[in-house]
Scaffold this motif. Structure first.
Motif, PDB file in Angstrom:
ATOM      1  N   THR A  86       0.830  -1.194   0.000  1.00  0.00           N
ATOM      2  CA  THR A  86       0.000   0.000   0.000  1.00  0.00           C
ATOM      3  C   THR A  86       0.870   1.252   0.000  1.00  0.00           C
ATOM      4  OG1 THR A  86      -1.654  -1.188   1.287  1.00  0.00           O
ATOM      5  CG2 THR A  86      -1.891   1.190   1.170  1.00  0.00           C
ATOM      6  N   GLU A  87       0.511   2.193  -0.843  1.00  0.00           N
ATOM      7  CA  GLU A  87       1.233   3.464  -0.919  1.00  0.00           C
ATOM      8  C   GLU A  87       0.677   4.400   0.151  1.00  0.00           C
ATOM      9  OE1 GLU A  87       2.963   5.623  -4.784  1.00  0.00           O
ATOM     10  OE2 GLU A  87       0.795   5.705  -4.618  1.00  0.00           O
ATOM     11  N   ILE A  88       1.452   4.659   1.211  1.00  0.00           N
ATOM     12  CA  ILE A  88       0.955   5.445   2.338  1.00  0.00           C
ATOM     13  C   ILE A  88       1.930   6.580   2.648  1.00  0.00           C
ATOM     14  CG2 ILE A  88      -0.338   3.547   3.373  1.00  0.00           C
ATOM     15  CD1 ILE A  88       2.000   3.099   5.268  1.00  0.00           C
ATOM     16  N   PRO A  89       1.401   7.741   3.156  1.00  0.00           N
ATOM     17  CA  PRO A  89       2.286   8.831   3.576  1.00  0.00           C
ATOM     18  C   PRO A  89       2.810   8.560   4.989  1.00  0.00           C
ATOM     19  CG  PRO A  89      -0.004   9.495   3.801  1.00  0.00           C
ATOM     20  CD  PRO A  89      -0.025   8.116   3.209  1.00  0.00           C
ATOM     21  N   ILE A  90       4.082   8.789   5.189  1.00  0.00           N
ATOM     22  CA  ILE A  90       4.671   8.543   6.502  1.00  0.00           C
ATOM     23  C   ILE A  90       5.248   9.814   7.126  1.00  0.00           C
ATOM     24  CG2 ILE A  90       5.181   6.127   5.991  1.00  0.00           C
ATOM     25  CD1 ILE A  90       8.099   6.953   5.487  1.00  0.00           C
ATOM     26  N   PRO A  93      -2.386  25.678   0.689  1.00  0.00           N
ATOM     27  CA  PRO A  93      -1.135  25.184   1.270  1.00  0.00           C
ATOM     28  C   PRO A  93      -0.687  23.894   0.596  1.00  0.00           C
ATOM     29  CG  PRO A  93      -2.698  25.790   2.984  1.00  0.00           C
ATOM     30  CD  PRO A  93      -3.446  25.836   1.690  1.00  0.00           C
ATOM     31  N   LEU A  94       0.631  23.770   0.451  1.00  0.00           N
ATOM     32  CA  LEU A  94       1.236  22.575  -0.137  1.00  0.00           C
ATOM     33  C   LEU A  94       2.117  21.897   0.900  1.00  0.00           C
ATOM     34  CD1 LEU A  94       2.296  23.987  -3.638  1.00  0.00           C
ATOM     35  CD2 LEU A  94       0.206  22.730  -3.067  1.00  0.00           C
ATOM     36  N   TRP A  95       2.271  20.576   0.729  1.00  0.00           N
ATOM     37  CA  TRP A  95       3.072  19.791   1.649  1.00  0.00           C
ATOM     38  C   TRP A  95       4.011  18.876   0.864  1.00  0.00           C
ATOM     39  CZ3 TRP A  95       2.622  20.160   7.031  1.00  0.00           C
ATOM     40  CH2 TRP A  95       1.546  20.918   7.494  1.00  0.00           C
ATOM     41  N   ARG A  96       5.220  18.748   1.401  1.00  0.00           N
ATOM     42  CA  ARG A  96       6.138  17.741   0.881  1.00  0.00           C
ATOM     43  C   ARG A  96       5.840  16.433   1.627  1.00  0.00           C
ATOM     44  NH1 ARG A  96      10.991  18.203  -1.624  1.00  0.00           N
ATOM     45  NH2 ARG A  96      11.139  20.395  -0.977  1.00  0.00           N
ATOM     46  N   VAL A  97       5.432  15.434   0.864  1.00  0.00           N
ATOM     47  CA  VAL A  97       4.982  14.177   1.455  1.00  0.00           C
ATOM     48  C   VAL A  97       5.998  13.080   1.141  1.00  0.00           C
ATOM     49  CG1 VAL A  97       3.084  12.520   1.631  1.00  0.00           C
ATOM     50  CG2 VAL A  97       2.599  14.914   1.058  1.00  0.00           C
ATOM     51  N   THR A  98       6.368  12.347   2.170  1.00  0.00           N
ATOM     52  CA  THR A  98       7.205  11.164   1.989  1.00  0.00           C
ATOM     53  C   THR A  98       6.304   9.939   1.990  1.00  0.00           C
ATOM     54  OG1 THR A  98       9.088  12.199   3.096  1.00  0.00           O
ATOM     55  CG2 THR A  98       9.115   9.801   2.895  1.00  0.00           C
ATOM     56  N   TRP A  99       6.328   9.208   0.886  1.00  0.00           N
ATOM     57  CA  TRP A  99       5.494   8.020   0.728  1.00  0.00           C
ATOM     58  C   TRP A  99       6.352   6.766   0.901  1.00  0.00           C
ATOM     59  CZ3 TRP A  99       0.337   9.018  -0.292  1.00  0.00           C
ATOM     60  CH2 TRP A  99       0.041  10.302  -0.749  1.00  0.00           C
ATOM     61  N   ARG A 100       5.686   5.715   1.366  1.00  0.00           N
ATOM     62  CA  ARG A 100       6.381   4.440   1.491  1.00  0.00           C
ATOM     63  C   ARG A 100       5.542   3.337   0.855  1.00  0.00           C
ATOM     64  NH1 ARG A 100       7.697   2.629   7.384  1.00  0.00           N
ATOM     65  NH2 ARG A 100       5.423   2.310   7.396  1.00  0.00           N
ATOM     66  N   CYS A 101       6.220   2.459   0.093  1.00  0.00           N
ATOM     67  CA  CYS A 101       5.582   1.285  -0.502  1.00  0.00           C
ATOM     68  C   CYS A 101       6.676   0.272  -0.814  1.00  0.00           C
ATOM     69  CB  CYS A 101       4.813   1.654  -1.773  1.00  0.00           C
ATOM     70  SG  CYS A 101       3.823   0.295  -2.434  1.00  0.00           S
ATOM     71  N   TYR A 102       6.443  -0.968  -0.491  1.00  0.00           N
ATOM     72  CA  TYR A 102       7.440  -2.045  -0.656  1.00  0.00           C
ATOM     73  C   TYR A 102       8.707  -1.767   0.148  1.00  0.00           C
ATOM     74  CZ  TYR A 102       4.528  -3.374  -4.632  1.00  0.00           C
ATOM     75  OH  TYR A 102       3.482  -3.733  -5.425  1.00  0.00           O
ATOM     76  N   GLY A 103       8.570  -0.982   1.220  1.00  0.00           N
ATOM     77  CA  GLY A 103       9.741  -0.658   2.024  1.00  0.00           C
ATOM     78  C   GLY A 103      10.591   0.450   1.446  1.00  0.00           C
ATOM     79  N   LEU A 104      10.215   1.021   0.309  1.00  0.00           N
ATOM     80  CA  LEU A 104      10.949   2.103  -0.339  1.00  0.00           C
ATOM     81  C   LEU A 104      10.196   3.411  -0.143  1.00  0.00           C
ATOM     82  CD1 LEU A 104      11.784   0.279  -3.687  1.00  0.00           C
ATOM     83  CD2 LEU A 104      13.166   0.365  -1.605  1.00  0.00           C
ATOM     84  N   THR A 105      10.912   4.521  -0.201  1.00  0.00           N
ATOM     85  CA  THR A 105      10.290   5.828  -0.003  1.00  0.00           C
ATOM     86  C   THR A 105      10.555   6.732  -1.190  1.00  0.00           C
ATOM     87  OG1 THR A 105      12.246   6.683   1.154  1.00  0.00           O
ATOM     88  CG2 THR A 105      10.521   5.666   2.508  1.00  0.00           C
ATOM     89  N   GLU A 106       9.676   7.717  -1.368  1.00  0.00           N
ATOM     90  CA  GLU A 106       9.851   8.776  -2.363  1.00  0.00           C
ATOM     91  C   GLU A 106       9.060   9.996  -1.913  1.00  0.00           C
ATOM     92  OE1 GLU A 106       8.109   8.294  -6.213  1.00  0.00           O
ATOM     93  OE2 GLU A 106       6.521   7.006  -5.464  1.00  0.00           O
ATOM     94  N   ASP A 107       9.469  11.184  -2.377  1.00  0.00           N
ATOM     95  CA  ASP A 107       8.855  12.441  -1.971  1.00  0.00           C
ATOM     96  C   ASP A 107       8.105  13.073  -3.138  1.00  0.00           C
ATOM     97  OD1 ASP A 107       9.994  12.076   0.482  1.00  0.00           O
ATOM     98  OD2 ASP A 107      11.683  13.442   0.123  1.00  0.00           O
ATOM     99  N   THR A 108       6.935  13.658  -2.830  1.00  0.00           N
ATOM    100  CA  THR A 108       6.159  14.424  -3.803  1.00  0.00           C
ATOM    101  C   THR A 108       5.580  15.657  -3.113  1.00  0.00           C
ATOM    102  OG1 THR A 108       4.108  13.208  -3.368  1.00  0.00           O
ATOM    103  CG2 THR A 108       5.546  12.347  -5.110  1.00  0.00           C
ATOM    104  N   PRO A 160      -7.330  12.042   6.654  1.00  0.00           N
ATOM    105  CA  PRO A 160      -7.665  13.068   7.652  1.00  0.00           C
ATOM    106  C   PRO A 160      -6.883  12.927   8.945  1.00  0.00           C
ATOM    107  CG  PRO A 160      -9.431  11.433   7.449  1.00  0.00           C
ATOM    108  CD  PRO A 160      -8.466  11.180   6.318  1.00  0.00           C
ATOM    109  N   VAL A 161      -6.420  11.732   9.244  1.00  0.00           N
ATOM    110  CA  VAL A 161      -5.683  11.521  10.500  1.00  0.00           C
ATOM    111  C   VAL A 161      -4.395  12.328  10.522  1.00  0.00           C
ATOM    112  CG1 VAL A 161      -4.397   9.527   9.609  1.00  0.00           C
ATOM    113  CG2 VAL A 161      -4.883   9.708  12.066  1.00  0.00           C
ATOM    114  N   LEU A 162      -3.889  12.730   9.368  1.00  0.00           N
ATOM    115  CA  LEU A 162      -2.639  13.488   9.313  1.00  0.00           C
ATOM    116  C   LEU A 162      -2.797  14.887   9.907  1.00  0.00           C
ATOM    117  CD1 LEU A 162      -1.417  12.571   5.720  1.00  0.00           C
ATOM    118  CD2 LEU A 162      -0.641  11.590   7.886  1.00  0.00           C
ATOM    119  N   PHE A 163      -4.031  15.388   9.940  1.00  0.00           N
ATOM    120  CA  PHE A 163      -4.250  16.771  10.397  1.00  0.00           C
ATOM    121  C   PHE A 163      -5.056  16.829  11.676  1.00  0.00           C
ATOM    122  CE2 PHE A 163      -3.703  16.771   5.801  1.00  0.00           C
ATOM    123  CZ  PHE A 163      -2.724  17.733   5.623  1.00  0.00           C
TER     124      PHE A 163
END
Length: 216
Positions: A164-168, A185-200, A212-215
């Motif tokens: 699952t692609e989730i924000p961490i 407002p914009l946010w830099r989000v770090t995502w994780r999937c398959y144990g790997l991360t990337e930012d968008t 919604p739990v993020l806020f």
């Protein structure tokens, strides 16, 4: 050249002379055509053989695993070939831009390519959530250039969260070139999937709608 049967048109054109003169001397009332030969009965076994030869049974239909689309045949790697598999998130975020490709490997092929798919010796838990039949377009012997996106072939995939692609992590993002329309407002989000991360960079409204739990 085929031999014409007696009484065929080829013989009729050559039978001239005495035979024609003999037929002209006969009166029509006295002429009787020769009887037709009686049909020769065929044995039952011969009849069955002719039916089998003329109408063979249909070929069995080829089957494929449920959920696997039908594609053309592809010949490629032999069994026990070490390969890398290109992966996409099984449960991607609905609004996020397309994820960077992840690669699983090296893993072994179990059987030759069949109907466009390889049977792969995948890690523990991978088949239960994903599949062990991978399309040939996602299988390669070459090591991917993105070394940081390679997942080890002995990884543990028993947890469905892995797929699952989730924000961490969230960080505020200051747009260097804001427009009048871009006031959200914009946010830099770090995502994780398959144990790997990337930012968008993502909009707060979309993040709040889907996570919604993020806020809170």
């Amino acid at each position: 050249m085929d031999n014409a049967e007696p009484g065929s048109e080829g013989d009729a054109g050559n039978n001239t002379g005495s035979e024609d003169g003999f037929l002209e001397e006969l009166e029509m009332d006295d002429y009787e055509p020769p009887p037709s030969p009686a049909p020769v009965p065929m044995e039952e076994s011969d009849s069955e053989c002719e039916v089998i030869d003329a109408d063979p049974p249909p070929r069995p239909k080829m089957t494929r695993p449920a959920g696997i689309p039908w594609v053309g045949h592809h010949s490629g790697y032999d069994p026990n070939t070490w390969v890398y598999i290109q992966l996409e998130p099984l449960y991607p975020c609905p609004f996020k831009i397309r994820a960077q490709s992840a690669y699983l490997g090296p893993v072994r092929t179990i059987a030759p390519c069949y109907n466009g798919y390889y049977l792969i010796a995948v890690p523990r838990g991978f088949q239960e959530h994903y599949t062990d039949r991978i399309h040939y377009s996602r299988v390669s012997r070459s090591r991917p250039e993105q070394e940081h996106r390679i997942i080890s072939g002995d990884a543990d995939f028993t947890d469905h969260v892995t797929f699952t692609e989730i924000p961490i992590r969230l960080e505020p993002y200051n747009n260097p070139n804001p427009s009048e329309e871009q006031q959200e407002p914009l946010w830099r989000v770090t995502w994780r999937c398959y144990g790997l991360t990337e930012d968008t960079i993502e909009k707060q409204s979309l993040l709040a709608e889907h996570f919604p739990v993020l806020f809170d």
